[in-house]
Design a protein around this motif. Structure first.
Motif, mmCIF file in Angstrom:
data_model
loop_
_atom_site.group_PDB
_atom_site.id
_atom_site.type_symbol
_atom_site.label_atom_id
_atom_site.label_comp_id
_atom_site.label_asym_id
_atom_site.label_seq_id
_atom_site.Cartn_x
_atom_site.Cartn_y
_atom_site.Cartn_z
ATOM 1 N N ILE A 234 50.596 38.519 20.118
ATOM 2 C CA ILE A 234 49.764 37.776 21.070
ATOM 3 C C ILE A 234 49.397 38.688 22.229
ATOM 4 C CG2 ILE A 234 50.655 35.480 20.520
ATOM 5 C CD1 ILE A 234 52.521 35.732 22.943
ATOM 6 N N GLU A 235 48.326 38.324 22.917
ATOM 7 C CA GLU A 235 47.896 39.061 24.112
ATOM 8 C C GLU A 235 47.534 38.055 25.189
ATOM 9 O OE1 GLU A 235 44.501 42.287 25.630
ATOM 10 O OE2 GLU A 235 44.599 41.696 23.510
ATOM 11 N N ILE A 236 48.101 38.242 26.377
ATOM 12 C CA ILE A 236 47.806 37.384 27.526
ATOM 13 C C ILE A 236 47.526 38.267 28.734
ATOM 14 C CG2 ILE A 236 48.764 35.695 29.145
ATOM 15 C CD1 ILE A 236 50.240 34.406 26.918
ATOM 16 N N PHE A 243 55.994 37.431 19.483
ATOM 17 C CA PHE A 243 57.121 36.514 19.573
ATOM 18 C C PHE A 243 57.572 36.141 18.170
ATOM 19 C CE2 PHE A 243 53.701 33.304 19.318
ATOM 20 C CZ PHE A 243 54.247 32.370 18.440
ATOM 21 N N LEU A 256 60.939 37.201 22.484
ATOM 22 C CA LEU A 256 59.671 37.674 23.043
ATOM 23 C C LEU A 256 59.759 39.157 23.362
ATOM 24 C CD1 LEU A 256 59.075 34.964 25.820
ATOM 25 C CD2 LEU A 256 57.948 35.033 23.611
ATOM 26 N N PHE A 260 56.375 40.618 28.353
ATOM 27 C CA PHE A 260 55.858 39.330 28.808
ATOM 28 C C PHE A 260 56.616 38.752 30.004
ATOM 29 C CE2 PHE A 260 54.277 38.911 24.287
ATOM 30 C CZ PHE A 260 52.938 39.034 24.634
ATOM 31 N N LYS A 263 54.705 37.095 32.761
ATOM 32 C CA LYS A 263 53.955 35.903 32.354
ATOM 33 C C LYS A 263 54.793 34.979 31.474
ATOM 34 C CE LYS A 263 49.938 36.527 34.252
ATOM 35 N NZ LYS A 263 49.356 35.497 35.145
ATOM 36 N N GLU A 266 53.966 31.158 31.324
ATOM 37 C CA GLU A 266 52.737 30.834 30.596
ATOM 38 C C GLU A 266 52.916 31.034 29.088
ATOM 39 O OE1 GLU A 266 47.965 31.988 30.670
ATOM 40 O OE2 GLU A 266 49.325 32.844 32.163
ATOM 41 N N VAL A 267 53.615 32.105 28.693
ATOM 42 C CA VAL A 267 53.842 32.364 27.272
ATOM 43 C C VAL A 267 54.669 31.237 26.648
ATOM 44 C CG1 VAL A 267 54.950 33.898 25.602
ATOM 45 C CG2 VAL A 267 53.630 34.865 27.484
ATOM 46 N N LYS A 270 52.607 28.122 26.174
ATOM 47 C CA LYS A 270 51.692 28.234 25.038
ATOM 48 C C LYS A 270 52.442 28.071 23.709
ATOM 49 C CE LYS A 270 48.002 31.048 27.113
ATOM 50 N NZ LYS A 270 46.868 30.197 26.712
#
Length: 454
Positions: A234-236, A243, A256, A260, A263, A266-267, A270
């Motif tokens: 994933i990319e944020i 993950f 994870l 991350f 963030k 937020e991760v 989501k």
């Protein structure tokens, strides 16, 4: 919003009814502790009990979360209809982790209002300031990390937006009323290159259903299933990583990338949305089983989500009027052309701005589908899909089925009825089901159960 009386809450408390888990919190005046309805502790006398509809309200009244039932892990019913539009939007931004550590001014700016107006709305609707609500949310998030993760106190302080640990100490002392060291997990390993969490989940989760469902729809080099572990990249906000998640012993084990950490709120939100972890599935399936006993054959079927609404849209367009296997093949064509790589050769799902006509010309599909994929990607560059999803039908080639698919799998909407889906039509004929309206607001779960019975 459903209306309940104190007597209903009393019955739910006495019976420890899991259907009310997350809908009401029980505060005990004599101990100054608040619990979930499922708490195994000895039942207090009714005269010593106060009922609250949210964790934040209980915290605001001076109660701390129970150590045994852990209210911070309860399902989130988000009864936001009680609040003004400004308050609803701000609560959503904070609880999602997107603006958990942002200033009041930045949150107000994101909502195109002033900090004064936003604070007035919070005071009117919640009886507390925005900053106080934000700090309560941080306190519950910090407690979750302290209890369930391998992060150090310094790292948890950073995740909560503090440059030094004194900020975290003050936060937990103020709202949780217990020392940080008492909350800290005993399995800390700061040398590990991953963030490890163990999230308790009281309801039954049919993990085999998710693995079977998703295994037919995997994106090569981005998603994988090994044994009972699901993994994806994933990319944020330019932070890349991966993950892993598996379900065992009424808990979710989540790993994870350590990248991350800035963030992490937020991760985790989501991931929670993708795996439908905030639903009280016992309550939902009890309701549906009473209405459709012949349809609800399996337990614990959650909405099998995807990581973003944009990805859900691409999946939906690839899947228009074709089989699951054909849709997955086309999706993998799309990703193989537009994927990104990091320095470790890990692949990532593309963003809308990276989709080009020349790239789409390499796909082996109809020109109309190529046009729709491009038009949808351009539309996502111009509009926020989360707030403008109902105007997506302006894009040629996008109809109600595609929009509903995005809402169902990309936004975790609970009341999406996939009546135009070919599989649902077959299931409707099989079960002679004619009235779906009575299943509201849980028609998404009815759709999932019908799919599972094909």
């Amino acid at each position: 919003m459903e209306k309940y009386t104190t007597d209903v809450f009393r019955q739910a408390r006495i019976s420890r009814d899991p259907r009310f888990d997350g809908k009401v919190f029980i505060a005990v005046k004599t101990t100054k502790i608040f619990c979930r309805t499922i708490c195994p502790a000895k039942l207090p006398l009714e005269k010593n009990v106060t009922y609250y509809l949210s964790k934040e309200e209980a915290l605001s009244a001076g109660y701390r979360p129970c150590f045994r039932c852990k209210p911070e892990f309860s399902p989130n019913f988000n009864e936001l209809s009680r609040y003004s539009v400004f308050t609803q939007q701000a609560v959503k931004l904070i609880q999602s982790g997107e603006m958990l550590t942002s200033s009041v001014e930045d949150i107000a700016s994101a909502l195109f209002t002033s900090s004064r107006n936003l604070n007035k709305a919070f005071t009117k609707n919640l009886g507390i300031s925005l900053k106080q609500f934000q700090n309560m949310t941080k306190a519950l998030f910090a407690r979750k990390l302290l209890y369930s993760s391998n992060l150090s106190i310094v790292e948890i302080s950073e995740a909560c937006g503090y440059s030094c640990v004194s900020g975290l100490y003050n936060l937990t002392n103020r709202f949780l009323k217990v020392p940080v060291r008492k909350l800290l997990s005993k399995t800390k390993d700061g040398a590990k290159q991953t963030i490890d969490l163990k999230i308790p989940y009281i309801n039954f989760y049919n993990w085999d259903f998710f693995l079977t469902f998703q295994s037919k729809r995997l994106i090569s080099n981005i998603e994988s299933i090994e044994g009972r572990v699901y993994r994806r990249t994933i990319e944020i906000e330019n932070i890349k990583g991966y993950f892993e998640i598996k379900c065992e012993d009424r808990s979710f084990i989540i790993t994870l990338s350590r990248s991350f950490l800035p963030k992490i709120a937020e991760v985790l939100r989501k991931i929670s949305v993708m795996f439908d972890l905030n639903s009280n599935i016992n309550f939902i399936e009890d309701q549906l089983k009473n209405l459709y006993p012949s349809v609800i054959k399996n337990k614990g079927l959650h909405i099998p989500g995807v990581f973003s609404p944009y990805e859900a849209g691409i999946r939906a367009i690839c899947g228009q009027q074709v089989s699951v296997s054909a849709a997955t093949n086309l999706l993998n064509q799309f990703v193989s052309i537009f994927h990104k790589k990091d320095e470790h050769a890990n692949h990532y799902f593309p963003f809308p701005k990276e989709i080009t006509v020349s790239g789409l010309d390499r796909m082996k599909t109809t020109q109309s589908k190529k046009n729709t994929l491009f038009a949808f990607s351009q539309w996502c560059c111009d509009y926020d899909i989360n707030s403008h999803i109902d105007s997506l039908d302006q894009v040629k080639g996008v109809g109600p089925w595609t929009i509903n698919y995005i809402k169902l799998r990309g936004m975790n909407a609970s009341d999406i009825w996939m009546e135009t889906d070919l599989g649902i039509k077959k299931a409707l004929d099989k079960y002679e089901l004619r009235n779906s309206d009575i299943a509201a607001p849980w028609r998404s779960y009815l759709s999932i159960h019908l799919w599972s019975n094909l």
